[in-house]
Scaffold this motif. Structure first.
Motif, PDB file in Angstrom:
ATOM      1  N   UNK A  91       0.829  -1.214   0.000  1.00  0.00           N
ATOM      2  CA  UNK A  91       0.000   0.000   0.000  1.00  0.00           C
ATOM      3  C   UNK A  91       0.863   1.264   0.000  1.00  0.00           C
ATOM      4  N   UNK A  92       2.093   1.131   0.471  1.00  0.00           N
ATOM      5  CA  UNK A  92       2.978   2.293   0.517  1.00  0.00           C
ATOM      6  C   UNK A  92       3.267   2.851  -0.877  1.00  0.00           C
ATOM      7  N   UNK A  93       3.106   2.014  -1.907  1.00  0.00           N
ATOM      8  CA  UNK A  93       3.379   2.475  -3.276  1.00  0.00           C
ATOM      9  C   UNK A  93       2.344   3.470  -3.774  1.00  0.00           C
ATOM     10  N   UNK A 108      -7.237   5.292   2.590  1.00  0.00           N
ATOM     11  CA  UNK A 108      -8.001   4.318   3.386  1.00  0.00           C
ATOM     12  C   UNK A 108      -7.978   2.993   2.632  1.00  0.00           C
ATOM     13  N   UNK A 109      -7.296   2.013   3.203  1.00  0.00           N
ATOM     14  CA  UNK A 109      -7.042   0.745   2.506  1.00  0.00           C
ATOM     15  C   UNK A 109      -7.928  -0.366   3.047  1.00  0.00           C
ATOM     16  N   UNK A 110      -8.766  -0.933   2.172  1.00  0.00           N
ATOM     17  CA  UNK A 110      -9.552  -2.121   2.505  1.00  0.00           C
ATOM     18  C   UNK A 110      -9.105  -3.337   1.690  1.00  0.00           C
ATOM     19  N   UNK A 111      -7.883  -3.309   1.195  1.00  0.00           N
ATOM     20  CA  UNK A 111      -7.322  -4.469   0.514  1.00  0.00           C
ATOM     21  C   UNK A 111      -7.712  -4.590  -0.940  1.00  0.00           C
ATOM     22  N   UNK A 112      -9.011  -4.626  -1.207  1.00  0.00           N
ATOM     23  CA  UNK A 112      -9.504  -4.737  -2.583  1.00  0.00           C
ATOM     24  C   UNK A 112     -10.069  -3.422  -3.095  1.00  0.00           C
ATOM     25  N   UNK A 113     -10.027  -2.398  -2.271  1.00  0.00           N
ATOM     26  CA  UNK A 113     -10.405  -1.047  -2.680  1.00  0.00           C
ATOM     27  C   UNK A 113      -9.670  -0.076  -1.762  1.00  0.00           C
ATOM     28  N   UNK A 114      -8.959   0.863  -2.384  1.00  0.00           N
ATOM     29  CA  UNK A 114      -8.229   1.884  -1.625  1.00  0.00           C
ATOM     30  C   UNK A 114      -8.869   3.226  -1.939  1.00  0.00           C
ATOM     31  N   UNK A 115      -9.408   3.879  -0.909  1.00  0.00           N
ATOM     32  CA  UNK A 115     -10.106   5.147  -1.090  1.00  0.00           C
ATOM     33  C   UNK A 115      -9.148   6.315  -0.855  1.00  0.00           C
ATOM     34  N   UNK A 116      -9.226   7.300  -1.739  1.00  0.00           N
ATOM     35  CA  UNK A 116      -8.338   8.455  -1.695  1.00  0.00           C
ATOM     36  C   UNK A 116      -9.121   9.701  -1.284  1.00  0.00           C
ATOM     37  N   UNK A 117      -8.632  10.377  -0.235  1.00  0.00           N
ATOM     38  CA  UNK A 117      -9.282  11.589   0.279  1.00  0.00           C
ATOM     39  C   UNK A 117      -8.296  12.757   0.173  1.00  0.00           C
ATOM     40  N   UNK A 118      -8.408  13.587  -0.881  1.00  0.00           N
ATOM     41  CA  UNK A 118      -7.471  14.713  -1.060  1.00  0.00           C
ATOM     42  C   UNK A 118      -7.545  15.706   0.095  1.00  0.00           C
ATOM     43  N   UNK A 119      -6.392  16.269   0.444  1.00  0.00           N
ATOM     44  CA  UNK A 119      -6.364  17.320   1.469  1.00  0.00           C
ATOM     45  C   UNK A 119      -6.735  18.675   0.878  1.00  0.00           C
ATOM     46  N   UNK A 120      -6.623  18.774  -0.443  1.00  0.00           N
ATOM     47  CA  UNK A 120      -7.031  19.980  -1.168  1.00  0.00           C
ATOM     48  C   UNK A 120      -7.814  19.524  -2.392  1.00  0.00           C
ATOM     49  N   UNK A 122      -5.371  -9.745  -6.989  1.00  0.00           N
ATOM     50  CA  UNK A 122      -4.321  -8.956  -6.336  1.00  0.00           C
ATOM     51  C   UNK A 122      -4.901  -8.274  -5.103  1.00  0.00           C
ATOM     52  N   UNK A 123      -4.008  -7.926  -4.151  1.00  0.00           N
ATOM     53  CA  UNK A 123      -4.500  -7.439  -2.867  1.00  0.00           C
ATOM     54  C   UNK A 123      -3.501  -6.456  -2.268  1.00  0.00           C
ATOM     55  N   UNK A 124      -4.006  -5.309  -1.806  1.00  0.00           N
ATOM     56  CA  UNK A 124      -3.152  -4.324  -1.136  1.00  0.00           C
ATOM     57  C   UNK A 124      -2.911  -4.729   0.314  1.00  0.00           C
ATOM     58  N   UNK A 125      -1.681  -4.530   0.760  1.00  0.00           N
ATOM     59  CA  UNK A 125      -1.326  -4.794   2.140  1.00  0.00           C
ATOM     60  C   UNK A 125      -0.080  -3.977   2.470  1.00  0.00           C
ATOM     61  N   UNK A 126       0.246  -3.873   3.757  1.00  0.00           N
ATOM     62  CA  UNK A 126       1.435  -3.110   4.148  1.00  0.00           C
ATOM     63  C   UNK A 126       2.701  -3.918   3.867  1.00  0.00           C
TER      64      UNK A 126
END
Length: 405
Positions: A246-248, A258-270, A319-323
């Motif tokens: 997930x660091x990539x 926000x990482x749920x493995x099969x979906x990573x949600x992106x929340x922009x600060x701007x 494929x699956x996201x993980x640390x």
């Protein structure tokens, strides 16, 4: 959303409620649709033969534990009931919900909809739960009449004993709706993958003995108990070389991940950086695709909750996201494959189970595959409760399992 007012906690069944049947809703976490046919556990096999089953139970996306347990409990898609992941960010509360965080798990303001125990409470019925997502929270101000905070160390036998003790209470205090939860198959599936026949069969047959004991003891009560067995999702094998660090995709300067493995949600600060972030992530794409939330695949309908964030990263199938830390720990173990879920609900490997038996159900009947949102109106029907208009589930989709429709 306007939160309906709720009566005080029901601790004694009304006279009308005492005439109603009883429902035990059992969740077998991570129990894939094909395990019974494949391994033939005797008690579950006999239970199905004497009742009904669906070819499979289809989860909502993401096919994760908390969203789908709460979809079963409310008859709503995660986008509507609010529990959109095992972890998610809430803009309304400026807080991150995590299944591992007792503060958020027990905060009823995260949970929308009217779960079955609240609906039963409002219909004058005593309710009970030995673990089920949402039962520890004060949803609309109440919990089940009897409930326990989750403790994975409580034995399955203890849970069964308590369910029978509840049914042995005097009629005025006896719960008409009981929910139960068993994690055995999920634990084994994650650790060994869903194709390790020896380990899966060992766990399944141990669980089957416990369930067989429950079935017998419920029958011995001679009460009109309807037993409904479900699972939240199935399981897919993920080999070590298909983990994505997930660091990539992290960039703490530009956005929150926000990482749920099969979906990573992106929340922009701007918000003004959205297109820049989108383009940067697209350039990094390796076994994953970046989408605007409204265009993200696998959902039943385009998501509308702001809490998803404006961008989603979806890994390729399998494929699956993980640390990095978790990936390295897996590499250090002797196992080379593991099990995961959360993937596209159209994948059959993600499908769970629906089995039911009792005086209300047909015998030896097979229902085509159904979405899990339809279990809610069925249980409302069994208990003679009103079906809330705002739910996504439809009784007509599932009522063919009943003797009287």
């Amino acid at each position: 959303m306007i939160v309906p007012s709720v009566a005080t906690l029901t601790t004694v069944n009304t006279a009308a409620a005492q005439k109603k049947p009883y429902v035990i809703l059992i969740s077998l976490d991570g129990f894939r649709w094909d395990y019974v046919d494949k391994y033939k556990p005797p008690h579950l096999t006999a239970f199905i033969e004497g009742g009904v089953k669906a070819q499979s139970l289809i989860p909502a996306f993401p096919s994760k534990t908390f969203p789908n347990h709460y979809s079963i409990a409310t008859g709503m898609y995660p986008d509507n009931h609010g529990i959109i992941g095992n972890v998610f960010y809430s803009y309304e509360k400026d807080a991150t919900y995590k299944l591992s965080d007792r503060t958020t798990v027990t905060d009823g303001s995260f949970y929308m909809g009217t779960p079955l125990w609240v609906q039963a409470n409002n219909a004058g019925m005593v309710t009970a739960s030995y673990f089920f997502v949402g039962t520890e929270a004060n949803i609309q101000g109440i919990h089940p009449t009897y409930y326990y905070n989750y403790d994975k160390n409580v034995s399955s036998e203890t849970r069964v004993d308590q369910a029978i003790d509840w049914l042995d209470l005097p009629a005025a205090e006896r719960p008409h709706f009981i929910s139960m939860y068993f994690s055995d198959m999920d634990n084994t599936g994650h650790r060994y993958g869903p194709n390790n026949d020896a380990e899966l069969k060992k766990s399944l047959f141990a669980l089957d003995i416990v369930l067989g004991d429950l079935f017998k003891r419920v029958k011995d009560t001679e009460l009109p108990v309807q037993i409904v067995i479900v699972s939240d999702h199935g399981m897919l094998e993920v080999p070590l070389d298909k983990y994505i660090p997930r660091e990539t995709v992290k960039n703490d300067t530009l956005y929150t991940t926000i990482d749920n493995g099969t979906i990573v949600s992106i929340h922009p600060k701007d918000d003004g950086e959205l297109e820049n972030i989108f383009n940067q992530l697209q350039e990094k794409a390796n076994h994953f695709t970046v989408y605007k939330t409204k265009d993200t695949p696998h959902f039943e309908k385009a998501p509308t909750s702001k809490n998803w964030g404006p961008l989603q990263i979806i890994p390729d199938p399998g494929y699956y996201f993980s640390s990095i830390r978790s990936i390295e720990a897996r590499k250090a173990s002797s196992r080379k494959v593991f099990g995961h879920h959360g993937f596209d609900p159209k994948l059959k490997e993600m499908h769970g189970i629906f089995y039911a038996q009792g005086t209300a159900f047909k015998e030896g009947y097979t229902q085509p595959s159904i979405q899990n949102i339809h279990v809610y109106p069925l249980i409302c029907k069994l208990l003679g409760m009103d079906i809330p208009k705002e739910i996504d589930g439809k009784l007509e989709v599932i009522q063919g399992v009943l003797k009287l429709q």
